[in-house]
Every structure is written in C-alpha cells, then in structure tokens.
Design a protein around this motif. Structure first.
Motif, short mmCIF file in Angstrom:
data_model
loop_
_atom_site.label_atom_id
_atom_site.label_comp_id
_atom_site.label_asym_id
_atom_site.label_seq_id
_atom_site.Cartn_x
_atom_site.Cartn_y
_atom_site.Cartn_z
N SER A 52 -2.48 -0.96 -3.05
CA SER A 52 -3.92 -0.88 -2.84
C SER A 52 -4.59 -0.09 -3.96
CB SER A 52 -4.24 -0.24 -1.49
OG SER A 52 -3.87 1.12 -1.48
N PHE A 61 -3.53 -6.11 3.34
CA PHE A 61 -4.24 -4.86 3.03
C PHE A 61 -4.61 -4.12 4.32
CE2 PHE A 61 -4.80 -7.95 -0.27
CZ PHE A 61 -4.43 -7.24 -1.40
N THR A 69 -8.78 -3.90 -0.54
CA THR A 69 -8.33 -2.52 -0.45
C THR A 69 -7.86 -2.27 0.98
OG1 THR A 69 -10.59 -1.83 0.00
CG2 THR A 69 -9.82 -1.64 -2.27
N GLU A 70 -7.08 -1.23 1.15
CA GLU A 70 -6.51 -0.93 2.45
C GLU A 70 -7.60 -0.65 3.47
OE1 GLU A 70 -2.97 1.99 4.17
OE2 GLU A 70 -4.10 2.55 2.38
N ASN A 88 1.66 -6.84 6.96
CA ASN A 88 1.36 -6.51 5.57
C ASN A 88 2.65 -6.42 4.75
OD1 ASN A 88 0.61 -5.28 3.16
ND2 ASN A 88 -0.81 -3.84 4.12
#
Length: 505
Positions: free
Chosen positions: A114, A86, A125-126, A153
């Motif tokens: 995300s 993320f 979450t990002e 990622n």
C-alpha cells in the motif's frame, strides 16, 4: 390485457411474413450439468470504502429484490474486485470508510504494498472492513438467501514475498466466533494484471499457488466457516497468451489440485467505447466460446475434473457502458453468456454486479431493477441445471437457442428453451418436437428502443408493483412456430407433457 392482445396479433401475422428457423434438441442425453446455484451475483469490495453508496442492506426493497433471485436455492454472492487487495479487517468500529495508516512493515499483517501505491492512485490504498460492517453484510446475506464467497487480500506480503495471513486469520476467528456461515473463499483479484496498477507489483502464478496452499491449510483450522468453495486464480479473461500461461502455471501448482472452482473473469467490450451494435454482434458473442474452451482444456491438461467458473463477468469492463450495460440491449450478452457457459460445462456464473456500476442488476440511483434483473429472475425460475444439445436449421449465428431440463417445480420431463433474435427483422422459430400448448415469455424493447431502461414481457412493461413486490411474470399460451420480433428474446416452457427422457431422471 392490451399488451397480451398485441402480442397475440404479432404471433399470427408473423407466421405469414417471416423466414423460419427450425430448432431441435436431443431429448436423450444430458451434455452438461451446472451447479444448482448456477447464476450468482457480486458486490465490489470498494463499496465498503464509500459506505455502500446508495444501497442500504436494511432496505425492504433491496431485500425483496435479492430474495427474488433465489426461487429454489440460495444464490452465491461474491465480495471481491480490485479493492479486495487493499482491504484490511479490523475489530475496531471507529474507522469505517477511512484510510488505514501507513504501517512501514512494523506490525503483523502490515501491507507494505500500500505504501507503493499511496501516492499513485488514491483509491488503491489500504482501507478498513470493520467488524460492524462484516456483521451488517452477514445479516443481509442471511436474510437475502445469499451464500457468501469472500475475496481475501493477497497483497498482504511478508518481506520475503510470502502471503501474510495474519489479517485473514483475524477475520476468520471473528467469523467463526459469531457463528456466521461462509460458502467459501477467494484470494486475490486478477493477480496476473497487478502490474497494470503499478509496475513494481508482481505476484507470480507460482507465488499465488503457494499462497493458496497456505490458505487451504489455514481453512482446515476453521471447519465451521471453511465452506465448500475455494476459487481462483481469478485471472483476467483467457484471450491473451500471458493470461493463459498464468492460469496454466497456477493450475500446475499444488493449489491447482486444491481449488474447487478454477475461475477467470470475462467481459466482452470496453465500456468507454462500446456501441449499441456491439451488444447484438454475434461475432462478439461468439468470442466467449474460445475462452471457455481454453479454460476447460487447461483444467483437463492439468489433471483436473473440476468445473470452470466465470468468477466475475458482465457485458463491458470499466464499470459498464452507460446507457447500454444498464439498458434493454444488454440482455443479449447476458442471456447468451448463460446459455453458452452452461453448454460448456461451466459450474457457476457470477454477475458483476448486484449493485454498483452501470452493469449492475439494480439502477445505481433509484435501486429499481434494470432489464437484466428481470431476465435473471425469469432464468432462475424457469431454467434447470441440466443441459440438452440444440441444433438450428439452417444454422444461424443471429438466431441462437439453448435447451435445458426445466427448473424445479416443473413436471418431470419438461424442457425449457431460451434464445434470441439478433436480426433487424422478425423471424419464425419452429420447434418440431414440441406439440400442443407452450408457455411463452417473450421479451422485447418498449417502442423498439434498444437503449430503453425498461423491458416488456409479452407486451407489458415490467415494473415493481410496490417497494417489496414484483409483478406476476405471466406467460402467454402459444404453439410452434413462435414468432420473434426484431431484437427480441424468449423463454419457452413445454411442461404439458414429457418431452425429454433424460430429464425424467
């Protein structure tokens, strides 16, 4: 001084009171050779989100503790974990620790995954890895004598479910431009279990193999930062059929021939429910053996001659077991894991973690060394990377010993043995092949408290002498047999004369 006298008395009395186990080793052949950087450490990428918590990479104390893990060669450090999937690199320095904005698939490198998770779990979450933070990481690893492996990622996907490498290229461009040194790369963290994060997430083993092949091609364009390590598939532990199938399928793809270090992650117990007895349970310790054999068998089956890695490992998953993974009793799982992994031809073991969580080598509040830190320092100073076979008579699952050629700096032919007594009573351990004076590093729990946050070396509690200095780790002289008190462990160095022909080479 009083501590040393106490230990000496214990040794003498113990010879009269305890049963005896005989430990021998084969001096004529090496059964396994690990990497010279066998013991490494990790940082969780999630620490970037919280601006590293209490750890300060510029701290003289943190640097001193890190440097002491590299007595003869650099130490691998892996930045990875769930949060790695993320994490977005950005050249901007304005967004450290902030959440990235939803991208809705409209910009290069966008992570549509995300969006699925945004309202599911707030920490999945990002978020941003800024150029400034990347600079700070590299300044630290250079000063600490760490060799960095970075987990990219893999959840950056295109609409046709291919890996979107745009952001990875941005990171590589910046890294090469700055002249930073990389040991290697990883892609994805436990991809076989993404469905546990969200039921809609799925990166198959075949898809992961394609992503790794893509990464390998990209790295050829960045020769100065390619490094020597490409590690994966970074699955969960190999004790369940779906995970074994995932690992096998990945190794059967083209990527299986490209990764230098096939790896999986391993923990013994659930940190939320673990008990002190779990940490001295020989049956639980033995569970690692089957997983290592499975990993090695898959590598052989798929035509590889590479060494298996434990790419992330500690005692208890879920951040560790509070009051146990950070206490004296954790040493039995850690030391036995190192011995068993080395004996089973594992190249590298990456300890989760240097800092962060209850399984860390450093206390998460004070940054003082936890007991496993001292064990790790002694292991790296005393134990070499060539492994000899050992035999115990009578066989015992509770008195466990391993033998290696001694570490660099010891006379040629020197042997180091290390092991433990998991019994609630003391025992004599006789080494028939070791004659003359031995150097003995006996570690025990202060006042017999297995949940102590401290550890005694030959009766003296180990603590830093200043923020930048460790105490001298001094052995006591002794001869065989060696008395091991209840729930203790020991390093024994026989460096007065030649004990192994195989160690002369």
């Amino acid at each position: 001084m009083n501590g040393c006298i106490f230990v000496f008395i214990v040794f003498i009395v113990g010879k009269c009171l305890s049963n005896t186990v005989f430990v021998t080793f084969d001096p004529n052949s090496i059964i396994s050779t690990t990497s010279e950087q066998f013991v490494g450490v990790t940082f969780d990428t999630g620490l970037i989100r919280v601006k590293w918590g209490k750890v300060d990479f510029r701290s003289p104390k943190v640097l001193a503790l890190a440097k002491n893990l590299s007595p003869y060669s650099h130490t691998y450090v892996r930045f990875g974990g769930t949060a790695a999937d993320f994490c977005t690199f950005t050249l901007s320095n304005e967004t450290t620790g902030k959440e990235a904005k939803p991208c809705l698939g409209k910009r290069p490198g966008c992570d549509p995954v995300s969006l699925i998770l945004r309202n599911k779990q707030k920490n999945l979450t990002e978020f941003y890895l800024t150029a400034k933070t990347w600079d700070e990481i590299h300044q630290f690893v250079q000063e600490a004598k760490f060799d960095i492996i970075f987990d990219l990622n893999v959840l950056k996907r295109t609409k046709d479910d291919k890996w979107n490498s745009t952001n990875a290229r941005e990171l590589m461009n910046y890294t090469q431009k700055k002249g930073y040194r990389m040991a290697g790369w990883e892609l994805g963290n436990e991809p076989n279990s993404f469905h546990h994060l969200n039921s809609t997430l799925n990166v198959t083993a075949q898809s992961l193999g394609e992503s790794f092949f893509q990464l390998s091609q990209i790295l050829t364009q960045f020769p100065t930062i390619k490094g020597n390590v490409l590690t994966g598939p970074s699955t969960t532990q190999l004790n369940k059929k779906p995970t074994v199938e995932y690992f096998t399928t990945f190794m059967e793809t083209k990527a299986g021939g490209l990764v230098t270090s096939p790896n999986f992650h391993q923990y013994y117990v659930n940190g939320r429910i673990a008990t002190v007895d779990d940490f001295t349970n020989s049956e639980i310790l033995d569970s690692l053996q089957d997983e290592l054999r499975t990993g090695n068998r898959i590598i052989r089956y798929t035509g590889g001659k590479k060494q298996l890695w434990l790419g992330e490992t500690s005692s208890a998953y879920g951040g560790g077991a509070n009051g146990l993974s950070d206490a004296y009793v954790a040493a039995f799982m850690w030391l036995d894991k190192l011995g068993m992994a080395a004996k089973n031809n594992v190249g590298v073991v990456l300890r989760q973690s240097f800092y962060g969580g209850k399984y860390a080598l450093l206390d998460d509040k004070t940054l003082d060394p936890n007991p496993d830190y001292w064990l790790t320092v002694l292991y790296k100073r005393l134990v070499g990377n060539r492994v000899l076979n050992t035999t115990s008579t009578p066989p015992s699952r509770d008195v466990r010993f391993y033998a290696h050629c001694s570490a660099a700096g010891s006379p040629a032919g020197s042997v180091t043995l290390y092991g433990m007594n998991l019994l609630p009573e003391g025992i004599n351990v006789t080494f028939p092949q070791l004659e003359g004076e031995l150097e003995i590093y006996l570690l025990s729990a202060p006042n017999g408290n297995l949940k102590s946050r401290f550890v005694n070396l030959n009766g003296v509690t180990l603590e830093m002498t200043s923020d930048t200095s460790l105490p001298e780790l001094i052995p006591i002289p002794g001869t065989s047999p060696v008395f091991l008190p209840p729930f203790s462990y020991v390093f024994i160095v026989s460096n007065r004369s030649v004990y192994s022909k195989a160690c002369l080479v």
